[in-house]
Design an enzyme around this catalytic site. Structure first.
Site, mmCIF file in Angstrom:
data_model
loop_
_atom_site.group_PDB
_atom_site.id
_atom_site.type_symbol
_atom_site.label_atom_id
_atom_site.label_comp_id
_atom_site.label_asym_id
_atom_site.label_seq_id
_atom_site.Cartn_x
_atom_site.Cartn_y
_atom_site.Cartn_z
ATOM 1 N N SER A 189 0.987 -1.143 -0.011
ATOM 2 C CA SER A 189 0.053 0.092 -0.029
ATOM 3 C C SER A 189 0.693 1.332 -0.033
ATOM 4 C CB SER A 189 -0.787 -0.026 1.422
ATOM 5 O OG SER A 189 -1.437 1.132 1.578
ATOM 6 N N GLY A 190 0.660 2.238 -0.777
ATOM 7 C CA GLY A 190 1.410 3.113 -1.111
ATOM 8 C C GLY A 190 0.827 4.388 0.146
ATOM 9 N N LEU A 191 -0.358 3.970 0.725
ATOM 10 C CA LEU A 191 -0.921 4.822 1.968
ATOM 11 C C LEU A 191 0.003 4.116 3.128
ATOM 12 C CD1 LEU A 191 -2.398 6.570 3.833
ATOM 13 C CD2 LEU A 191 -4.075 4.544 3.644
ATOM 14 N N ASP A 241 0.414 10.355 1.862
ATOM 15 C CA ASP A 241 0.295 9.954 0.746
ATOM 16 C C ASP A 241 -0.048 10.567 -0.589
ATOM 17 O OD1 ASP A 241 -0.062 7.607 -1.183
ATOM 18 O OD2 ASP A 241 -2.162 7.197 -0.412
ATOM 19 N N ASP A 296 1.360 -1.142 -5.417
ATOM 20 C CA ASP A 296 0.458 0.214 -5.439
ATOM 21 C C ASP A 296 1.465 1.159 -6.064
ATOM 22 O OD1 ASP A 296 -0.846 2.653 -5.444
ATOM 23 O OD2 ASP A 296 -1.247 2.490 -3.337
ATOM 24 N N ASP A 343 0.741 4.269 -7.531
ATOM 25 C CA ASP A 343 0.022 5.433 -7.565
ATOM 26 C C ASP A 343 -0.205 5.930 -8.950
ATOM 27 O OD1 ASP A 343 0.386 5.695 -4.959
ATOM 28 O OD2 ASP A 343 2.103 6.936 -4.895
ATOM 29 N N GLU A 400 -3.260 4.365 -11.352
ATOM 30 C CA GLU A 400 -4.387 4.973 -11.074
ATOM 31 C C GLU A 400 -4.442 6.150 -12.151
ATOM 32 O OE1 GLU A 400 -3.684 5.325 -7.123
ATOM 33 O OE2 GLU A 400 -3.799 7.552 -6.983
ATOM 34 N N LYS A 444 -0.081 12.699 -6.954
ATOM 35 C CA LYS A 444 -1.288 12.292 -6.626
ATOM 36 C C LYS A 444 -1.675 12.775 -5.044
ATOM 37 C CE LYS A 444 -2.142 8.838 -4.536
ATOM 38 N NZ LYS A 444 -2.319 7.359 -4.486
ATOM 39 N N ASN A 478 -3.928 10.933 -1.783
ATOM 40 C CA ASN A 478 -4.679 9.847 -1.581
ATOM 41 C C ASN A 478 -6.377 10.220 -1.750
ATOM 42 O OD1 ASN A 478 -6.571 8.334 0.821
ATOM 43 N ND2 ASN A 478 -4.847 7.056 0.387
ATOM 44 N N SER A 479 -6.881 8.974 -2.412
ATOM 45 C CA SER A 479 -8.410 9.319 -2.649
ATOM 46 C C SER A 479 -9.152 9.817 -1.519
ATOM 47 C CB SER A 479 -8.805 8.080 -3.210
ATOM 48 O OG SER A 479 -7.984 7.492 -4.374
ATOM 49 N N ARG A 482 -6.501 1.490 -12.267
ATOM 50 C CA ARG A 482 -7.192 1.765 -11.490
ATOM 51 C C ARG A 482 -8.267 3.259 -11.773
ATOM 52 N NH1 ARG A 482 -5.346 2.998 -5.216
ATOM 53 N NH2 ARG A 482 -6.451 4.872 -4.779
ATOM 54 N N HIS A 537 -12.579 2.285 -7.802
ATOM 55 C CA HIS A 537 -12.452 2.537 -6.474
ATOM 56 C C HIS A 537 -13.617 3.830 -6.148
ATOM 57 C CE1 HIS A 537 -10.356 2.928 -2.844
ATOM 58 N NE2 HIS A 537 -9.357 4.066 -3.087
HETATM 59 C C1 SPV Z 1 -3.270 2.654 -0.651
HETATM 60 O O1 SPV Z 1 -3.598 1.401 -0.087
HETATM 61 O O2 SPV Z 1 -2.341 3.352 -0.923
HETATM 62 C C2 SPV Z 1 -4.453 2.762 -2.015
HETATM 63 C C3 SPV Z 1 -5.962 2.481 -1.466
HETATM 64 O O3 SPV Z 1 -4.127 3.107 -3.012
HETATM 65 S S1 SPV Z 1 -6.323 4.017 -0.931
HETATM 66 O O4 SPV Z 1 -5.795 4.509 0.283
HETATM 67 O O5 SPV Z 1 -7.893 3.638 -0.415
HETATM 68 O O6 SPV Z 1 -6.449 4.841 -1.894
HETATM 69 MG MG MG Z 2 -2.437 4.297 -2.765
#
Ligand code: SPV
Ligand code: MG
Length: 306
Positions: free
Chosen positions: A60-62, A72, A99, A101, A128, A134, A136-137, A172, A203
């Site tokens: 996970s990037g986060l 993130d 991930d 990004d 994505e 980017k 974080n979503s 994504r 997502h």
């Molecule tokens: C991550 O885990 O970094 C993701 C998922 O990309 S989210 O945090 O839901 O964007």
């Molecule tokens: Mg991510």
């Protein structure tokens, strides 16, 4: 559960005795069972996830950003994310989905990214359709997308760069995150599948699972669907499977669980000035040693002793 250490498994793979992680992931994607993937942020969390029977992990990037206490938001470089992902890959025997990004830049960055990740033994990557850098979503702020044609070119660049045909590239779609609606999400997903994406991650940050369920019901099925049910935790595995979604990623639960566990332990230590009251609720060192491979290290010592 484990019969081989990562190192011996690596050499067995190199010797052609075992299926590569990439091929394993590809086989999972082609199967009929819904694949549960655990989001992890370091070697230890990868090892714990593997022990609970997750068939794959999501680097996970986060999570990788959070354990370095940075947002993130493309703060970490590709090299930093790759190093963290390699640690995760070395720690477990299951395939890693990285991930990546928005692909760290343009088509040329994606080309290099795929060569580097594939070369490091990572089974697959996810990119994505957001702008670079980017965000974080789930963070409030602009969630700007790049044009569909531009993202399709990134997918084509990635597919052209991979060497093993089994290497997986997940595209994504952030159209729902950006508030662009179901129609735009379907158009983008179809274009990404046509450009060669092996799966589509749709997502959503709606608390109602209906947003992704509606998308899945309308999806052509050109390639498998992946979801990340962070904001709609009420969704069940049954509902996910019924609409044909093939992969579910629990992206940040290990991270959030560990923050709570650390908070609880530190607050009790500060309150009591002693660890007596938390000893029973924290992992014993023997469990930590086991996760670190101390018994495997000892067994090796014995085996090679003259
Ligand atoms: C991550 O885990 O970094 C993701 C998922 O990309 S989210 O945090 O839901 O964007
Ligand atoms: Mg991510």
């Amino acid at each position: 559960m484990e019969t081989l250490s990562s190192d011996s498994e690596d050499s067995a793979r190199r010797g052609g005795m075992m299926e590569s992680k990439t091929t394993i992931l590809r086989r999972h994607l082609a199967g009929t069972e819904t694949l549960m993937v655990a989001g992890v942020h370091d070697g230890l969390s990868a090892k714990v996830a593997e022990r609970h029977g997750f068939a794959a992990v999501w680097a996970s990037g986060l999570g990788i950003s959070a354990v370095q206490a940075v947002p993130d938001a493309s703060i970490l470089t590709m090299g930093e994310l790759l190093s963290a992902t390699v640690i995760i890959n070395d720690a477990c025997d299951v395939p890693v989905i990285a991930d990546c990004d928005s692909g760290f830049g343009n088509v040329h960055n994606v080309t290099r990214m795929v060569r580097k990740y594939e070369g490091a033994g990572i089974a697959g990557v996810c990119i994505e359709d957001k702008t670079y850098p980017k965000l974080n979503s789930f963070v409030d702020g602009p969630q700007a997308l790049i044009p569909t044609a531009e993202f399709c070119a990134k997918i084509r660049a990635g597919k052209a760069a991979q060497r093993n045909p089994d290497f997986v590239i997940i595209a994504r779609v952030e159209a729902l995150i950006a508030g662009l609606g179901q129609q735009e999400a379907q158009l983008r997903a179809s274009a990404y599948a046509a450009a060669g994406a092996d799966a589509i991650l749709i997502h959503s940050r709606s608390s109602d699972p209906d947003e992704v369920l509606t998308f899945a019901r309308q999806w052509s099925g050109a390639v498998p669907l992946v979801v990340v049910p962070t904001k709609y935790p009420s969704i069940t595995l049954d509902e996910i499977a019924r609409v044909g979604i093939r992969v579910v990623i629990f992206a940040n639960h290990a991270l959030r669980a560990s923050v709570t566990a650390m908070d609880d332990a530190f607050s009790e230590l500060r309150r009591q000035g002693s660890s007596q009251t938390i000893e029973a609720s924290i992992a014993p060192l023997t469990q930590v040693f086991e996760l670190q491979g101390v018994s495997a290290m000892k067994a090796l010592e014995k085996r090679i002793a003259a």
